[in-house]
Design a protein around this motif. Structure first.
Motif, PDB file in Angstrom:
ATOM      1  N   ALA A 165      27.708  94.478  31.568  1.00  0.00           N
ATOM      2  CA  ALA A 165      27.380  95.853  31.972  1.00  0.00           C
ATOM      3  C   ALA A 165      27.867  96.175  33.385  1.00  0.00           C
ATOM      4  O   ALA A 165      27.833  95.326  34.290  1.00  0.00           O
ATOM      5  N   LYS A 166      28.282  97.411  33.531  1.00  0.00           N
ATOM      6  CA  LYS A 166      28.631  97.943  34.849  1.00  0.00           C
ATOM      7  C   LYS A 166      27.564  98.947  35.266  1.00  0.00           C
ATOM      8  O   LYS A 166      26.943  99.599  34.427  1.00  0.00           O
ATOM      9  N   LYS A 167      27.346  99.057  36.549  1.00  0.00           N
ATOM     10  CA  LYS A 167      26.390 100.031  37.074  1.00  0.00           C
ATOM     11  C   LYS A 167      27.031 101.413  36.950  1.00  0.00           C
ATOM     12  O   LYS A 167      28.005 101.709  37.646  1.00  0.00           O
TER      13      LYS A 167
ATOM     14  N   VAL B 203      17.935 115.179  27.840  1.00  0.00           N
ATOM     15  CA  VAL B 203      18.137 113.775  27.522  1.00  0.00           C
ATOM     16  C   VAL B 203      18.688 112.989  28.708  1.00  0.00           C
ATOM     17  O   VAL B 203      18.644 111.750  28.738  1.00  0.00           O
ATOM     18  N   ASP B 204      19.173 113.706  29.712  1.00  0.00           N
ATOM     19  CA  ASP B 204      19.714 113.041  30.904  1.00  0.00           C
ATOM     20  C   ASP B 204      18.663 112.867  31.997  1.00  0.00           C
ATOM     21  O   ASP B 204      18.998 112.596  33.156  1.00  0.00           O
ATOM     22  N   LYS B 205      17.393 112.986  31.642  1.00  0.00           N
ATOM     23  CA  LYS B 205      16.316 112.883  32.631  1.00  0.00           C
ATOM     24  C   LYS B 205      16.342 111.552  33.366  1.00  0.00           C
ATOM     25  O   LYS B 205      16.081 111.475  34.564  1.00  0.00           O
ATOM     26  N   TYR B 206      16.647 110.480  32.635  1.00  0.00           N
ATOM     27  CA  TYR B 206      16.645 109.146  33.237  1.00  0.00           C
ATOM     28  C   TYR B 206      18.067 108.602  33.319  1.00  0.00           C
ATOM     29  O   TYR B 206      18.868 108.775  32.400  1.00  0.00           O
ATOM     30  N   GLY B 207      18.349 107.922  34.406  1.00  0.00           N
ATOM     31  CA  GLY B 207      19.668 107.326  34.577  1.00  0.00           C
ATOM     32  C   GLY B 207      19.684 105.908  34.048  1.00  0.00           C
ATOM     33  O   GLY B 207      19.132 105.000  34.663  1.00  0.00           O
ATOM     34  N   ALA B 208      20.299 105.727  32.897  1.00  0.00           N
ATOM     35  CA  ALA B 208      20.341 104.399  32.273  1.00  0.00           C
ATOM     36  C   ALA B 208      21.748 103.822  32.320  1.00  0.00           C
ATOM     37  O   ALA B 208      22.733 104.528  32.108  1.00  0.00           O
ATOM     38  N   ASP B 209      21.832 102.530  32.577  1.00  0.00           N
ATOM     39  CA  ASP B 209      23.115 101.836  32.532  1.00  0.00           C
ATOM     40  C   ASP B 209      23.400 101.296  31.134  1.00  0.00           C
ATOM     41  O   ASP B 209      24.550 101.207  30.708  1.00  0.00           O
TER      42      ASP B 209
END
Length: 348
Positions: free
Chosen positions: A344-346, A278-284
């Motif tokens: 939102a923060k990066k 589930v951590d394949k993509y880095g989402a903010d």
């Protein structure tokens, strides 16, 4: 959410309680019952109006002698029409939760005043539908061929014999287009689409859209992922095909996009990930499917989910992949994403 509606059919089918329904003598008696019901209906618009016609998004034109009085609709469509003052006799689709409360897709409808013909995928009581003497069936469609949403494949032919159908498309178009089409449908059915309530809602939707555009422009590096949770898989939606995501993308929102190859098994809508990946993509920011058939963020127990940067930062908000297509109900969808982007923060 945004799992492919096409694939949602199979996913929800696993969860749904199906069952073949025999019509028996109900079909043969339908014609006479319909005449009796129409004659006693209290819908003044239907009594006083002349011929009614509407061309739906399949290109199908339905023509009736009068404005439909006995309307049966998919729950989300009924909820949208309710906001425009149009009532229905029966609904099908997610209407009430297990504890009897209104489902998120029921909006502000009083669900005690409508006949629920089916509450989950695959359920549609055809006998009860016939007994309502329907003038028209209203729903949405989520594919290019115009498949009627939540009308079961196994009983669609029986259902079609009882009344004509109208479908508003929610496939591969932007949210504002489908909102305008639903407004047209409501107007044709005698809805009040020029009231202060409606015009104010439309203005608020436009203002929220401008706010989202500004927020997206101010933070172009913030990546947003549209997700949906099931027991076995986490679905990451691409921004194409889904009317809300296409609209948000047009306003400048930076979405994580699974590759076309990855989405192939999801009919082009989404990529299915195991919880281990589930951590394949880095989402903010993660916007999560709020429908009752999916697992909500607070109920996800997977450790990999809890370790996601967006989850740890509290940057997870709900998303309605099947939005109620009234301006009033869609304002919050746009405002929520705008607000999330603004703060939102990066983190990814």
């Amino acid at each position: 959410m945004s799992h492919a509606r096409a694939t949602l059919l199979s996913r929800r089918g696993i969860l749904a309680a199906g069952g073949a329904l025999g019509l028996g003598a109900v079909l043969t008696a339908c014609g006479d019952d319909k005449k009796k019901s129409r004659g006693s209906d209290s819908n003044s618009a239907a009594k006083s109006s002349g011929p009614w016609s509407f061309q739906d998004d399949r290109g199908t034109t339905v023509k009736l002698d009068k404005v439909p009085a006995n309307i049966v609709a998919f729950t989300g469509v009924a909820a949208a029409l309710h906001d425009y003052g149009v009532s229905v006799k029966g609904v099908f689709g997610p209407t009430k939760t297990q504890d009897g409360k209104p489902d998120v897709q029921a909006g502000d409808m009083d669900i005690t005043k409508v006949k629920v013909l089916g509450n989950v995928w695959g359920q549609f009581n055809v006998e009860q539908y016939a007994a309502l003497a329907p003038d028209v069936l209203l729903t949405t469609t989520f594919d290019a061929t115009g498949t009627l949403w939540y009308v079961p494949e196994e009983s669609k032919d029986k259902i079609a014999k009882l009344a004509p159908s109208v479908a508003i498309s929610a496939y591969d178009r932007k949210l504002d287009v489908s909102l305008a089409r639903m407004l047209e449908l409501a107007k044709s059915l005698g809805g009040d689409v020029t009231s202060a309530k409606v015009t104010d809602a439309k203005k608020r939707f436009e203002e929220a859209s401008a706010r989202l555009r500004a927020a997206a422009k101010a933070k172009p590096n913030i990546k947003v992922m549209a997700g949906s949770a099931s027991q076995d898989l986490f679905y990451v939606s691409g921004s194409n095909l889904s009317l809300d995501l296409e609209y948000f993308k047009a306003l400048g929102v930076n979405f994580i996009e699974p590759s076309e190859k990855a989405k192939a098994e999801g009919g082009g809508w989404y990529e299915g990930l195991s919880w281990e990946n589930v951590d394949k993509y880095g989402a903010d920011i993660i916007i999560m499917d709020d429908r009752s058939a999916t697992i909500q963020p607070a109920d996800i127990t997977e450790g990999t989910w809890k370790k996601l940067p967006a989850v740890k930062a509290g940057q997870v908000i709900p998303r309605s992949p099947e939005p109620i297509l009234s301006y009033d109900k869609c304002v919050a969808l746009v405002e929520n994403l705008a607000g999330a982007l603004e703060t939102a923060k990066k983190v990814a």
